[in-house]
Design an enzyme around this catalytic site. Structure first.
Site, mmCIF file in Angstrom:
data_model
loop_
_atom_site.group_PDB
_atom_site.id
_atom_site.type_symbol
_atom_site.label_atom_id
_atom_site.label_comp_id
_atom_site.label_asym_id
_atom_site.label_seq_id
_atom_site.Cartn_x
_atom_site.Cartn_y
_atom_site.Cartn_z
ATOM 1 N N ASP A 285 0.861 -1.173 0.000
ATOM 2 C CA ASP A 285 0.000 0.000 0.000
ATOM 3 C C ASP A 285 0.909 1.238 0.000
ATOM 4 O O ASP A 285 2.130 1.132 0.117
ATOM 5 C CB ASP A 285 -0.944 -0.038 1.229
ATOM 6 C CG ASP A 285 -2.209 0.763 0.992
ATOM 7 O OD1 ASP A 285 -3.239 0.431 1.599
ATOM 8 O OD2 ASP A 285 -2.172 1.715 0.172
ATOM 9 N N GLU A 490 -10.475 6.245 4.795
ATOM 10 C CA GLU A 490 -9.446 5.715 5.685
ATOM 11 C C GLU A 490 -9.580 6.266 7.101
ATOM 12 O O GLU A 490 -10.697 6.348 7.627
ATOM 13 C CB GLU A 490 -8.069 5.997 5.059
ATOM 14 C CG GLU A 490 -7.970 5.369 3.657
ATOM 15 C CD GLU A 490 -6.590 5.424 3.079
ATOM 16 O OE1 GLU A 490 -6.408 5.984 1.992
ATOM 17 O OE2 GLU A 490 -5.668 4.886 3.712
HETATM 18 O O1 LIG Z 1 -4.618 5.068 -3.551
HETATM 19 C C1 LIG Z 1 -3.774 3.959 -3.503
HETATM 20 C C2 LIG Z 1 -3.985 3.211 -2.191
HETATM 21 C C3 LIG Z 1 -5.359 2.545 -2.094
HETATM 22 O O2 LIG Z 1 -5.507 1.598 -3.157
HETATM 23 C C4 LIG Z 1 -5.461 1.805 -0.747
HETATM 24 O O3 LIG Z 1 -6.685 1.071 -0.629
HETATM 25 C C5 LIG Z 1 -5.427 2.792 0.408
HETATM 26 O O4 LIG Z 1 -5.136 2.130 1.625
HETATM 27 C C6 LIG Z 1 -4.470 3.907 0.134
HETATM 28 N N1 LIG Z 1 -4.154 4.863 0.989
HETATM 29 C C7 LIG Z 1 -3.356 5.692 0.341
HETATM 30 C C8 LIG Z 1 -2.785 6.871 1.025
HETATM 31 N N2 LIG Z 1 -3.677 7.903 0.823
HETATM 32 C C9 LIG Z 1 -3.352 9.004 0.118
HETATM 33 C C10 LIG Z 1 -4.394 9.751 -0.385
HETATM 34 C C11 LIG Z 1 -4.129 10.902 -1.073
HETATM 35 C C12 LIG Z 1 -2.837 11.319 -1.284
HETATM 36 C C13 LIG Z 1 -1.787 10.556 -0.766
HETATM 37 C C14 LIG Z 1 -2.022 9.378 -0.065
HETATM 38 C C15 LIG Z 1 -3.160 5.278 -0.946
HETATM 39 N N3 LIG Z 1 -3.858 4.135 -1.057
#
Ligand SMILES: OC[C@@H]1[C@@H](O)[C@H](O)[C@@H](O)c2nc(CNc3ccccc3)cn21
Length: 601
Positions: A285, A490
């Site tokens: 992840d 999340e």
């Molecule tokens: O978006 C990619 C992955 C996602 O597939 C996972 O299910 C999830 O746990 C996940 N969390 C993030 C971190 N979140 C994030 C959101 C916006 C900008 C940077 C990081 C990325 N991802």
């Protein structure tokens, strides 16, 4: 070119072996690296032979970019990648978790908790196929879906990404994999990645394993279970995904009995790859490696060594990728990460890319653009909405059902924070990471749907927060009040109180005390309903996070279709119930049990 790996008629394993034999260590490690689109320079893609690009939630080409703009961007990346020495195409991944939800105008399907309420494996498969078309139309090849979490505690901020609390419901809905990737032919090798063709995408079963079982539903928390319980409750859906040829699996941020999944060689390699026979690639992840050490990102070489040796094949590096490449290169040269592990990871990555046909068709197919947000897909989403709705109350007096509503009524009041907010009804992972309010894309709100359904002579009055004057001034036949949760994702969605947010209860009371009222709850999970509030309302529908096609709600509340939905999660009476040890019969019964759902007939 006479290289065997470029020969589409050669067996995949022969192509993998040939290509691997030609690769330098730098190129192998490049293939294991997934970077965020904003770091994907032409130089990075060609020089480092980067294996994959993603966009994290909210990272878009520009505001309201359409599918063709996405395809231009991704094809641009691909052109650079194909200029690398061996011309290995990138695989572009994104979170198309309820339609291609980053793209303006894409069909937005109900989030997983609503699909779990349908108990309909066929509709999940059809949604997978439709989503695959809209993802390929944008030039992407890969979606980080389905989330096959079994959500055991609705306090978890990702409860809505789960098909439900019951393993058997989640297992049933894994049919979406066959929609996304296509269905493997008879005799397809067990565990081998399968993608039928250019109208399909690489799927990703996530998050392995036990993401929905953490204590108190804490996101990225600790799942305390015996191995037998972990396997029976949380691992079972992965067997169904693997048997459908799922091409990738994503590791969970969470821990099992205190052991971080991203560094757990027993679960990632011994179980997933060896015992279950998974032959696609395992992806981390976002910054999953950085979260292995505290403070975040410290001891990075140690994090890389732990995760890669545990079985992580592709690393979602996210931001700066050079340190990852440098550190992993050093770890291989020092022997701390065996080259055999690198070769296994790269074989798996290449296997998926060959299986997905990326060497033959690396660029977007623009003929798919007219599938984006097309009527057929919106009608499918509308059908899914209809089947996802759960009727929890219908009439203060059981002998006098309140629904279906009269579409020829004289005057209707539509009220509530969620009655005319497309962003709210889509929820998280839509347009941005954790979603937003407003007319964010093309779609139909609850208010739009009511207006489109009622008779020409019916007057529809809309006030988000109705004034006492409005309520008392006119004679309303009935009211529809839509309230619920704001979008979240999340940890932002972790919630220990589960109350109806904002002034939802006040709006309900204000209206329901004066006018016969249907309440529609827009939420990613059950929310607490005080008894005295429940008594005031005439009917209650759980609509979950329905997405862009709210006509599906009007179809049912006005009686063109009956209710079909059944609760995929227990509707608790109090949060204290969640902290009862499951093996003890809790003192209180739930408000509505798993599987509850009223119908008209
Ligand atoms: O978006 C990619 C992955 C996602 O597939 C996972 O299910 C999830 O746990 C996940 N969390 C993030 C971190 N979140 C994030 C959101 C916006 C900008 C940077 C990081 C990325 N991802």
């Amino acid at each position: 070119d006479d290289c065997l790996y470029k020969n589409p008629k050669a067996p995949i394993e022969a192509r993998v072996k040939d290509l691997l034999s030609r690769m330098t260590l730098q190129e192998k490690i490049g293939q294991m690296t997934q970077i965020e689109r904003s770091f994907a320079t032409p130089f990075a893609l060609s020089h480092f032979s980067i294996g994959s690009i993603l966009n994290s939630g909210g990272s878009i080409p520009f505001e309201n970019a359409r599918s063709s703009d996405w395809a231009d961007m991704i094809d641009g990346f691909q052109k650079s990648a194909l200029k690398s020495r061996l011309g290995i195409p990138i695989i572009y991944g994104l979170d198309a978790v309820h339609g291609n939800n980053n793209v303006y105008g894409a069909t937005i399907f109900p989030h997983n908790v609503g699909l779990g309420a349908t108990r309909d494996a066929d509709i999940a498969e059809r949604i997978g196929a439709a989503t695959a078309l809209e993802v390929r139309a944008s030039g992407a090849h890969y979606t980080f879906a389905p989330c096959v979490a079994v959500c055991k505690d609705p306090r978890w901020g990702r409860c809505y990404e789960s098909y439900g609390e019951d393993t058997e419901i989640v297992r049933k809905m894994t049919s979406i994999v066959s929609g996304l990737q296509g269905k493997p032919p008879e005799g397809h090798e067990h565990g081998y990645p399968f993608v039928a063709g250019r109208n399909n995408v690489v799927a990703c079963a996530k998050h392995f394993v036990g993401d929905g079982g953490t204590s108190k539903g804490e996101n990225e928390g600790n799942t305390i279970l015996s191995y037998e319980e972990l396997e029976r409750i949380h691992m079972a859906p992965y067997l169904d995904c693997i048997s459908q040829g799922v091409s990738t699996v994503m590791a969970s941020y969470s821990s099992w009995n205190g052991r971080k999944l991203h560094a757990d060689r027993f679960l990632l390699t011994k179980i997933l790859k060896e015992r279950l026979g998974f032959k696609g690639f395992l992806i981390s992840d976002w910054e999953g490696l950085d979260r292995l050490c505290h403070p975040h990102g410290s001891n990075y070489p140690y994090c890389i060594k732990s995760a890669v040796n545990a079985g992580i094949d592709m690393v979602m590096v996210g931001l700066q990728f050079e340190p990852f490449i440098e550190d992993l290169t050093s770890l291989v040269k020092s022997g701390e990460v065996p080259i055999s592990r690198i070769d296994d990871a790269v074989e798996r990555i290449l296997r998926v890319k060959f299986a997905a046909g990326l060497f033959e068709f690396p660029f977007s197919d623009r003929s798919l653009l007219d599938t984006v947000g097309c009527k057929q897909h919106r009608d499918l989403a509308r059908e899914a909405v209809r089947k996802s709705l759960v009727l929890l109350k219908n009439g203060k007096d059981i002998s006098k059902p309140f629904l279906p509503l009269d579409r020829k009524a004289k005057r209707i009041l539509v009220a509530g924070t969620h009655a005319d907010d497309l962003g709210f009804q889509c929820g998280g992972w839509t347009k941005t990471w954790y979603g937003c309010s407003g007319r964010i894309t093309i779609g139909t709100t609850i208010l739009d749907a009511v207006k489109a359904t009622v008779g020409a002579e019916t007057e529809v009055i809309y006030e988000k927060v109705p004034s006492k004057d409005t309520i008392n001034s006119s004679e309303f036949s009935f009211a529809i009040v839509a309230v619920g949760e704001p979008p979240y994702a999340e940890s932002l969605g972790d919630n220990s109180e589960l109350k109806i947010p904002f002034n939802g209860p006040d709006i309900i009371s204000l209206v329901a005390e004066q006018i016969p009222t249907l309440v529609i709850l827009i939420s990613g999970r059950p929310l607490l309903l005080e008894p005295q509030l429940l008594e005031k309302i005439d009917a209650l529908v759980a609509a979950w996070l329905p997405g862009s096609e709210a006509l599906g709600i009007a179809d049912v509340i006005f009686g063109d279709h009956d209710f079909k939905g059944q609760l995929p999660v227990t509707w608790i009476r109090s949060v204290e119930q969640l902290d009862q040890p499951t093996n003890r019969v809790s003192s209180q019964e739930p408000l509505f049990p798993l599987g509850f759902g009223l119908t008209y007939k």
